[in-house]
Design a protein around this motif. Structure first.
Motif, PDB file in Angstrom:
ATOM      1  N   THR A  47       0.855  -1.181   0.000  1.00 23.54           N
ATOM      2  CA  THR A  47       0.000   0.000   0.000  1.00 23.54           C
ATOM      3  C   THR A  47       0.895   1.236   0.000  1.00 23.54           C
ATOM      4  OG1 THR A  47      -0.165  -0.019   2.413  1.00 23.54           O
ATOM      5  CG2 THR A  47      -1.973  -1.049   1.203  1.00 23.54           C
ATOM      6  N   TRP A  49       2.076   4.398   1.519  1.00 18.88           N
ATOM      7  CA  TRP A  49       2.026   4.910   2.889  1.00 18.88           C
ATOM      8  C   TRP A  49       2.315   6.404   2.969  1.00 18.88           C
ATOM      9  CZ3 TRP A  49       6.440   6.845   5.250  1.00 18.88           C
ATOM     10  CH2 TRP A  49       7.666   6.489   4.684  1.00 18.88           C
ATOM     11  N   SER A  50       3.008   6.970   1.958  1.00 17.27           N
ATOM     12  CA  SER A  50       3.191   8.426   1.954  1.00 17.27           C
ATOM     13  C   SER A  50       3.507   8.909   0.552  1.00 17.27           C
ATOM     14  CB  SER A  50       4.267   8.871   2.949  1.00 17.27           C
ATOM     15  OG  SER A  50       5.547   8.562   2.476  1.00 17.27           O
ATOM     16  N   LYS A  51       3.212  10.184   0.325  1.00 17.42           N
ATOM     17  CA  LYS A  51       3.427  10.801  -0.980  1.00 17.42           C
ATOM     18  C   LYS A  51       4.163  12.126  -0.775  1.00 17.42           C
ATOM     19  CE  LYS A  51      -0.453  11.406  -3.152  1.00 17.42           C
ATOM     20  NZ  LYS A  51      -1.738  11.444  -3.869  1.00 17.42           N
ATOM     21  N   ASP A 123      -4.027   7.415  -3.401  1.00 23.51           N
ATOM     22  CA  ASP A 123      -4.155   7.877  -2.019  1.00 23.51           C
ATOM     23  C   ASP A 123      -3.052   7.286  -1.145  1.00 23.51           C
ATOM     24  OD1 ASP A 123      -6.784   9.213  -2.351  1.00 23.51           O
ATOM     25  OD2 ASP A 123      -7.429   7.171  -2.824  1.00 23.51           O
ATOM     26  N   ALA A 124      -2.538   8.101  -0.229  1.00 24.96           N
ATOM     27  CA  ALA A 124      -1.610   7.606   0.786  1.00 24.96           C
ATOM     28  C   ALA A 124      -2.427   7.218   2.016  1.00 24.96           C
ATOM     29  CB  ALA A 124      -0.589   8.677   1.150  1.00 24.96           C
ATOM     30  N   SER A 125      -1.859   6.410   2.894  1.00 31.82           N
ATOM     31  CA  SER A 125      -2.525   6.049   4.148  1.00 31.82           C
ATOM     32  C   SER A 125      -2.819   7.312   4.944  1.00 31.82           C
ATOM     33  CB  SER A 125      -1.624   5.141   4.988  1.00 31.82           C
ATOM     34  OG  SER A 125      -1.316   3.968   4.285  1.00 31.82           O
ATOM     35  N   ALA A 126      -4.041   7.407   5.468  1.00 33.90           N
ATOM     36  CA  ALA A 126      -4.405   8.567   6.287  1.00 33.90           C
ATOM     37  C   ALA A 126      -5.657   8.252   7.089  1.00 33.90           C
ATOM     38  CB  ALA A 126      -4.654   9.790   5.403  1.00 33.90           C
ATOM     39  N   ASP A 127      -5.739   8.792   8.290  1.00 32.48           N
ATOM     40  CA  ASP A 127      -6.930   8.655   9.136  1.00 32.48           C
ATOM     41  C   ASP A 127      -7.375   7.202   9.298  1.00 32.48           C
ATOM     42  OD1 ASP A 127      -7.020  11.464   9.360  1.00 32.48           O
ATOM     43  OD2 ASP A 127      -8.127  11.600   7.480  1.00 32.48           O
ATOM     44  N   GLN A 129      -7.128   4.875   7.267  1.00 29.75           N
ATOM     45  CA  GLN A 129      -7.441   4.245   5.981  1.00 29.75           C
ATOM     46  C   GLN A 129      -6.137   3.855   5.290  1.00 29.75           C
ATOM     47  OE1 GLN A 129     -10.585   3.687   4.535  1.00 29.75           O
ATOM     48  NE2 GLN A 129     -11.226   4.168   6.615  1.00 29.75           N
ATOM     49  N   GLY A 131      -3.567   3.162   2.205  1.00 25.26           N
ATOM     50  CA  GLY A 131      -3.369   3.833   0.928  1.00 25.26           C
ATOM     51  C   GLY A 131      -3.762   2.936  -0.232  1.00 25.26           C
TER      52      GLY A 131
END
Length: 142
Positions: A47, A49-51, A123-127, A129, A131
């Motif tokens: 997934t 995890w960051s952008k 989408d990156a992982s957030a809240d 959720q 990514g």
């Protein structure tokens, strides 16, 4: 993350050196990539995890050393076996135009315009959720 069309999923085929991005069963885009030659691109399910819109990448040693400022549209991915600290990512590439052929240190290189399109879509992982999912499969052509 689910959209009206379905879940977003990126597939990287190491055999054909292509990336295909889907939203449900609908193809969002497909493009040539350059995967790892010297350092192997990991296979499996990951997934994002960051952008980062742009970041510096450096590594290797001796003749294999690289230091690239402002690498565009970087999307770092990981899973339980390949932690984020390993630094694998999808990203734009300004230092070569040899897409369709493995030649990176392990990242998935794309044309900057294609990377920008995926960057804006994924989408990156957030809240809490996860990514966007990435599946990397196949073997490098001989």
């Amino acid at each position: 993350l689910k959209t009206a069309l379905g879940e977003k999923h990126i597939y990287v085929n190491l055999t054909t050196q292509t990336l295909s991005a889907y939203e449900g069963s609908s193809l969002f885009m497909q493009t040539l990539i350059s995967s790892g030659l010297w350092g192997k691109t990991p296979k499996g399910d990951f997934t994002i995890w960051s952008k980062f819109r742009a970041t510096r990448m450096a590594g290797g040693s001796g003749a294999d050393y690289y230091d690239l400022p402002n690498v565009p549209y970087v999307m770092f991915f990981s899973n339980d076996e390949v932690p984020g600290s390993t630094g694998f990512s999808l990203h734009g590439t300004y230092w070569h135009n040899n897409f369709g052929h493995a030649m990176s240190h392990g990242c998935v290189n794309m044309k900057t315009t294609d990377a920008g399109k995926i960057y804006d879509w994924a989408d990156a992982s957030a809240d809490g959720q996860p990514g966007t999912k990435i599946t990397i499969y196949g073997d490098l052509p001989i």
